[in-house]
Design a protein around this motif. Structure first.
Motif, PDB file in Angstrom:
ATOM      1  N   GLY A   1       0.786  -1.227   0.000  1.00 15.60           N
ATOM      2  CA  GLY A   1       0.000   0.000   0.000  1.00 15.60           C
ATOM      3  C   GLY A   1       0.815   1.274   0.000  1.00 15.60           C
ATOM      4  O   GLY A   1       0.251   2.378   0.052  1.00 15.60           O
ATOM      5  N   ALA A   2       2.148   1.178  -0.070  1.00 10.96           N
ATOM      6  CA  ALA A   2       2.973   2.382  -0.106  1.00 10.96           C
ATOM      7  C   ALA A   2       2.823   3.082  -1.452  1.00 10.96           C
ATOM      8  O   ALA A   2       2.655   2.438  -2.493  1.00 10.96           O
ATOM      9  CB  ALA A   2       4.435   2.022   0.136  1.00 10.96           C
ATOM     10  N   ARG A   3       2.877   4.400  -1.426  1.00 10.50           N
ATOM     11  CA  ARG A   3       2.889   5.200  -2.652  1.00 10.50           C
ATOM     12  C   ARG A   3       4.339   5.488  -3.022  1.00 10.50           C
ATOM     13  O   ARG A   3       5.144   5.809  -2.160  1.00 10.50           O
ATOM     14  CB  ARG A   3       2.118   6.503  -2.465  1.00 10.50           C
ATOM     15  CG  ARG A   3       0.626   6.303  -2.238  1.00 10.50           C
ATOM     16  CD  ARG A   3      -0.081   7.617  -1.987  1.00 10.50           C
ATOM     17  NE  ARG A   3       0.255   8.176  -0.680  1.00 10.50           N
ATOM     18  CZ  ARG A   3       0.586   9.443  -0.457  1.00 10.50           C
ATOM     19  NH1 ARG A   3       0.678  10.289  -1.473  1.00 10.50           N
ATOM     20  NH2 ARG A   3       0.850   9.863   0.765  1.00 10.50           N
ATOM     21  N   LEU A   4       4.647   5.401  -4.290  1.00  9.31           N
ATOM     22  CA  LEU A   4       6.017   5.560  -4.761  1.00  9.31           C
ATOM     23  C   LEU A   4       6.068   6.642  -5.828  1.00  9.31           C
ATOM     24  O   LEU A   4       5.367   6.562  -6.838  1.00  9.31           O
ATOM     25  CB  LEU A   4       6.534   4.235  -5.318  1.00  9.31           C
ATOM     26  CG  LEU A   4       7.959   4.206  -5.877  1.00  9.31           C
ATOM     27  CD1 LEU A   4       8.966   4.645  -4.828  1.00  9.31           C
ATOM     28  CD2 LEU A   4       8.298   2.805  -6.382  1.00  9.31           C
ATOM     29  N   GLU A   5       6.886   7.650  -5.583  1.00  3.65           N
ATOM     30  CA  GLU A   5       7.035   8.746  -6.542  1.00  3.65           C
ATOM     31  C   GLU A   5       8.504   8.837  -6.959  1.00  3.65           C
ATOM     32  O   GLU A   5       9.376   9.102  -6.130  1.00  3.65           O
ATOM     33  CB  GLU A   5       6.582  10.072  -5.921  1.00  3.65           C
ATOM     34  CG  GLU A   5       6.640  11.239  -6.898  1.00  3.65           C
ATOM     35  CD  GLU A   5       6.116  12.535  -6.303  1.00  3.65           C
ATOM     36  OE1 GLU A   5       6.414  13.603  -6.872  1.00  3.65           O
ATOM     37  OE2 GLU A   5       5.420  12.479  -5.259  1.00  3.65           O
ATOM     38  N   THR A   6       8.760   8.615  -8.240  1.00  2.00           N
ATOM     39  CA  THR A   6      10.117   8.695  -8.768  1.00  2.00           C
ATOM     40  C   THR A   6      10.370  10.076  -9.372  1.00  2.00           C
ATOM     41  O   THR A   6       9.456  10.880  -9.520  1.00  2.00           O
ATOM     42  CB  THR A   6      10.354   7.607  -9.818  1.00  2.00           C
ATOM     43  OG1 THR A   6       9.381   7.744 -10.864  1.00  2.00           O
ATOM     44  CG2 THR A   6      10.243   6.220  -9.203  1.00  2.00           C
ATOM     45  N   GLU A   7      11.617  10.323  -9.714  1.00  2.00           N
ATOM     46  CA  GLU A   7      12.055  11.633 -10.229  1.00  2.00           C
ATOM     47  C   GLU A   7      11.642  12.765  -9.288  1.00  2.00           C
ATOM     48  O   GLU A   7      11.328  13.869  -9.723  1.00  2.00           O
ATOM     49  CB  GLU A   7      11.511  11.885 -11.631  1.00  2.00           C
ATOM     50  CG  GLU A   7      12.009  10.875 -12.660  1.00  2.00           C
ATOM     51  CD  GLU A   7      11.478  11.168 -14.042  1.00  2.00           C
ATOM     52  OE1 GLU A   7      12.277  11.547 -14.919  1.00  2.00           O
ATOM     53  OE2 GLU A   7      10.254  11.011 -14.240  1.00  2.00           O
ATOM     54  N   ALA A   8      11.673  12.469  -8.008  1.00  2.00           N
ATOM     55  CA  ALA A   8      11.306  13.441  -6.970  1.00  2.00           C
ATOM     56  C   ALA A   8      12.510  13.634  -6.062  1.00  2.00           C
ATOM     57  O   ALA A   8      12.875  12.739  -5.296  1.00  2.00           O
ATOM     58  CB  ALA A   8      10.099  12.949  -6.173  1.00  2.00           C
TER      59      ALA A   8
END
Length: 403
Positions: free
Chosen positions: A72-79
């Motif tokens: 359920g973790a949210r993952l944001e790349t290029e951040a």
């Protein structure tokens, strides 16, 4: 309550997977893809201690990413986290714009990096063909570029043997390793590369492309020229501690990462750290176990569990003496948990086959133990936590020595 994990390597992804079942978890990763160093280390040897599997680096990175997302973790790349906007607020820049993210707790899992050639002050010409292990692996496994035909490897640590595997995958022959140490870490596989101990690279030669390196024998001062078209500088790790430093977190002079207690809490309430930011550098699976270990401490902080230690008893500082370079974690608090796997992590600059480790406090010997495994340069040396478990919380620092 939101937990922000900075870094999507093994420690960050494992922490996110452990925390996401109870909290809203956001993972911020500056690269275009999660997984950290393993995603471009395309050889076997990953996942042994945490996943009880024996897989390649990319497969390991995919497994950890899938576990974090399925939890359920949210993952944001290029951040990229560029700074702090408060005690637990982060300034984030990405292709989607700039913003401030506030969190109830933060886990720093930014990892470590190898020192490149300029930082090592290796003299000579400035041709193409000089890489760190990470650069080499990205060029070979992610961009599929041609590297060269003959390579000299600077270093003889575990990561140096990883460079050997990558070079051979690319069709480049490693002709030798050079290390100033009298000891070289054995490879996990029989790779048959000559190792020149007590030597150093004193010049890189070539215009346009590397043509050779000059090697000096540290015992005699004699020099020899080795023809090559590729140089890989390996090891000599430093933590990615910029965020910790900008936050004003107390840094350990040995590791140069944030100083933490056995629960992996830093000097700022609600800010934790895990992985190779704390002990540069350990294997990926043991960094991942840091991520698993930090989760209960984060949950306890979010639940408001009070710290029963009075203000004048905040924990005992651990320190070490040469040939030990650093020790982690650095703080033992009253009634705190044991560290990961019940062991302290240390780095030795000397090889001792059957080391005796002694802990003293205010001139009093706390404990000593002789270990059946060696202390060796180039890899983390582990000592049972029981060595310092009897430290007096009201007394001075504990000193750990190696004989």
């Amino acid at each position: 309550m939101t937990v922000v994990v900075v870094g999507a390597g093994p420690a960050g992804l494992t922490a996110a997977a452990a925390l996401a079942g109870r909290h809203d978890v956001l993972v911020l990763e500056r690269e275009a893809a999660p997984g950290g160093i393993p995603r471009h280390s395309d050889h076997l040897g990953y996942g042994i201690r945490d996943l009880h599997r024996f897989v390649s680096g990319p497969a390991y990175a995919r497994r950890l990413t899938a576990a974090a997302l399925s939890s359920g973790a949210r993952l944001e790349t290029e951040a990229t986290v560029t700074g702090w906007a408060g005690d637990r607020a982060l300034e984030v820049t990405s292709p989607r714009g700039r913003r401030i993210i506030s969190a109830s707790a933060i886990v720093l899992a930014t990892g470590a990096r190898e020192r490149p050639r300029p930082a090592r002050l290796i003299p000579g010409d400035r041709p193409d063909g000089v890489y760190t292990t990470g650069q080499l692996q990205q060029l070979v496994h992610l961009r599929h570029l041609d590297i060269g035909r003959r390579a000299v490897i600077v270093g003889a640590d575990l990561v140096s043997w990883s460079a050997v595997l990558t070079l051979r995958h690319a069709g480049c022959r490693p002709v030798l390793m050079t290390t100033p140490s009298t000891y070289s870490t054995p490879g996990r596989f029989p790779l048959f590369v000559p190792v020149l101990r007590r030597t150093r690279v004193v010049a890189v030669n070539g215009h346009g492309r590397v043509t050779s390196v000059d090697i000096e024998d540290l015992r005699t001062g004699s020099r020899r020229r080795i023809p090559c078209d590729t140089v890989v500088v390996t090891g000599d790790w430093v933590p990615e501690h910029e965020l910790a430093r900008l936050a004003g977190l107390p840094l350990d002079p040995g590791t140069r990462g944030p100083r933490v207690d056995t629960a992996l809490a830093t000097g700022r309430p609600g800010v934790f750290a895990a992985g190779n930011l704390l002990h540069p550098v350990d294997t990926a699976d043991l960094a991942a176990l840091d991520g698993r270990h930090v989760a209960p401490a984060v949950t306890a902080f979010l639940a408001g569990v009070p710290d029963d230690a009075p203000d004048d008893v905040r924990g005992v500082l651990l320190r070490c003496e040469p040939p030990l370079r650093w020790i982690a974690p650095q703080i033992v608090r009253p009634d705190g948990p044991p560290p990961v796997r019940g062991r302290l992590q240390l780095w030795s600059d000397a090889y001792v086959r059957f080391p005796r480790v002694v802990a003293t406090q205010d001139g009093r010997r706390l404990a000593s133990t002789r270990l059946p495994w060696p202390a060796a340069p180039g890899r983390v040396f582990r000592v049972p936590f029981t060595l310092v478990a009897r430290a007096d919380p009201t007394a001075g620092p504990v000193t750990v020595t190696l004989t």
